[in-house]
Design a protein around this motif. Structure first.
Motif, short mmCIF file in Angstrom:
data_model
loop_
_atom_site.label_atom_id
_atom_site.label_comp_id
_atom_site.label_asym_id
_atom_site.label_seq_id
_atom_site.Cartn_x
_atom_site.Cartn_y
_atom_site.Cartn_z
N ALA A 181 56.05 53.11 30.51
CA ALA A 181 57.34 52.36 30.66
C ALA A 181 58.33 53.36 30.42
CB ALA A 181 57.50 52.08 28.80
N VAL A 182 58.16 54.37 29.91
CA VAL A 182 58.71 55.49 30.23
C VAL A 182 60.28 54.92 31.34
CG1 VAL A 182 59.66 57.54 30.23
CG2 VAL A 182 58.56 56.87 28.56
N ALA A 183 59.48 55.32 32.39
CA ALA A 183 59.77 55.45 34.31
C ALA A 183 60.62 54.39 34.23
CB ALA A 183 59.01 55.47 34.97
N GLY A 184 60.20 52.84 33.82
CA GLY A 184 60.31 51.48 33.96
C GLY A 184 61.95 51.20 33.64
N LEU A 185 62.04 52.06 32.37
CA LEU A 185 63.54 51.32 31.52
C LEU A 185 63.97 52.59 31.93
CD1 LEU A 185 61.50 51.48 27.73
CD2 LEU A 185 63.10 50.02 28.84
N ALA A 186 63.73 53.81 32.56
CA ALA A 186 65.19 55.21 33.27
C ALA A 186 65.66 54.31 34.54
CB ALA A 186 64.05 56.20 33.32
N ALA A 187 64.29 53.97 35.24
CA ALA A 187 64.95 53.39 36.56
C ALA A 187 66.02 52.63 36.43
CB ALA A 187 63.86 53.15 37.48
N PRO A 188 66.31 51.38 35.66
CA PRO A 188 67.94 51.16 36.22
C PRO A 188 68.83 51.24 35.51
CG PRO A 188 66.44 49.96 34.87
CD PRO A 188 65.96 50.97 35.43
N ARG A 189 68.72 53.28 34.54
CA ARG A 189 69.56 53.73 34.26
C ARG A 189 70.20 55.31 35.29
NH1 ARG A 189 67.45 53.84 27.81
NH2 ARG A 189 66.64 51.35 28.28
N PHE A 190 69.30 55.63 35.33
CA PHE A 190 69.14 56.23 37.62
C PHE A 190 70.06 55.79 38.02
CE2 PHE A 190 65.55 59.02 35.18
CZ PHE A 190 66.12 60.28 35.71
N ALA A 191 69.92 54.20 38.18
CA ALA A 191 70.49 54.10 39.33
C ALA A 191 72.67 53.63 39.11
CB ALA A 191 70.23 52.09 39.67
N ARG A 192 72.06 53.14 37.61
CA ARG A 192 73.45 53.46 37.31
C ARG A 192 74.12 54.68 37.22
NH1 ARG A 192 71.18 49.44 33.19
NH2 ARG A 192 71.09 50.88 31.48
N GLY A 193 73.64 55.74 37.27
CA GLY A 193 74.09 56.87 36.98
C GLY A 193 74.28 57.32 35.99
N GLU A 194 73.02 57.42 34.82
CA GLU A 194 72.83 57.84 33.46
C GLU A 194 72.70 59.44 33.65
OE1 GLU A 194 72.08 54.50 31.24
OE2 GLU A 194 73.62 53.62 31.94
N GLY A 195 72.06 59.30 35.16
CA GLY A 195 70.64 60.81 34.80
C GLY A 195 72.00 62.08 34.18
N VAL A 196 70.93 62.93 32.73
CA VAL A 196 72.50 64.36 33.13
C VAL A 196 71.59 65.26 33.66
CG1 VAL A 196 73.04 63.39 31.03
CG2 VAL A 196 70.49 64.61 31.02
N ASP A 197 71.95 66.39 33.22
CA ASP A 197 71.51 68.14 33.89
C ASP A 197 70.15 68.82 33.17
OD1 ASP A 197 72.50 70.63 33.71
OD2 ASP A 197 72.46 70.74 35.34
N ALA A 198 69.46 69.21 33.93
CA ALA A 198 68.08 69.60 33.19
C ALA A 198 68.53 70.12 32.23
CB ALA A 198 67.65 70.42 34.27
N ALA A 199 69.76 71.14 31.65
CA ALA A 199 69.98 72.08 30.61
C ALA A 199 70.09 70.39 29.59
CB ALA A 199 70.97 72.40 30.37
N GLN A 200 70.60 68.92 29.62
CA GLN A 200 70.71 68.58 28.30
C GLN A 200 69.04 67.88 27.75
OE1 GLN A 200 74.12 66.07 29.03
NE2 GLN A 200 74.51 67.60 30.70
N ALA A 201 68.01 67.62 28.27
CA ALA A 201 66.76 67.56 28.56
C ALA A 201 66.00 68.01 27.06
CB ALA A 201 65.29 67.93 29.32
N LEU A 202 66.85 67.08 26.07
CA LEU A 202 66.60 67.91 24.19
C LEU A 202 65.74 66.61 23.83
CD1 LEU A 202 70.26 69.22 23.95
CD2 LEU A 202 68.10 70.62 24.63
#
Length: 224
Positions: A181-202
């Motif tokens: 579910a986590v990966a499925g929800l994240a996929a379209p958000r990554f496609a929209r460029g919503e991924g962040v830098d590793a330091a922001q994995a909070l």
């Protein structure tokens, strides 16, 4: 999004899981680990990628269950996502655990409820995949039914506090958030460029205070 590969990590509850989302297809591995064992997670990632015949460097992004949930589990997922993303130079994305629970349930109208320990529950409400009530932590006795019909109570909060929670017409207390579910929800958000830098994995803790005085525990129905 075609060709995208997303690694998902979910360790906020006693059900740990890892998943690979690839062009809409998902492969997942999971295990019940009551202590959110860090010894399970990375070997599970390696085994998952080997099963999917995917090299770690082919991953486009790493998503993790950010919480709320077990403090140890949240730090485990965030730390692992951060380390992998930093080493690979890939973006990360935290997904709310309660949103992942709602997604995993497959239900249309979900009252997500996880055991928060200390005589409290984490809650959020989703309809049609949209959040209609933000994540909160509160005693079961203060939980209220959302307006309208058709709500399904999902999560282990109902297994622990069923007698103190409102009576939902349907309850699925065995549903837990999943890496799929986590990966499925994240996929379209990554496609929209919503991924962040590793330091922001909070982590998303929701609850700020983790230690209670004796008086506070007694007030919440706990023991000395």
């Amino acid at each position: 999004m075609p060709g995208m590969r997303i690694l998902g990590l979910e360790t906020a509850t006693h059900r740990l899981s890892v998943a690979l989302w690839r062009d809409g297809e998902v492969v997942e591995r999971s295990a019940f680990q009551p202590n959110s064992s860090s010894e399970w997670l990375l070997p599970a990632v390696r085994a998952l990628l080997a099963e999917a015949e995917c090299n770690l460097h082919e991953i486009d992004g790493i998503a993790f269950g950010a919480g709320p949930g077990s403090f140890t589990g949240l730090r485990l997922a965030a730390g692992c996502a951060q380390g992998l993303a930093y080493g690979l130079g890939r973006p990360v994305l935290g997904i709310c655990t309660l949103e992942a629970l709602a997604q995993a349930s497959g239900e249309e109208k979900v009252f997500a409820c996880l055991d928060a320990r200390m005589n409290e529950v984490y809650t959020a409400v989703y309809a049609g995949g949209l959040e209609v009530q933000a994540s909160a932590v509160l005693p079961p006795s203060e939980v209220r039914l959302p307006a309208g019909d058709g709500w399904v109570g999902c999560g282990d909060g109902f297994a622990r506090y069923r007698d103190s929670l409102p009576a939902f017409a349907q309850v699925r207390d065995d549903v837990l958030p999943t890496a799929a579910a986590v990966a499925g929800l994240a996929a379209p958000r990554f496609a929209r460029g919503e991924g962040v830098d590793a330091a922001q994995a909070l982590p998303l803790y929701v609850r700020d205070k983790v230690a209670l005085t004796t008086a506070e525990r007694l007030a919440r129905g706990g023991v000395r």
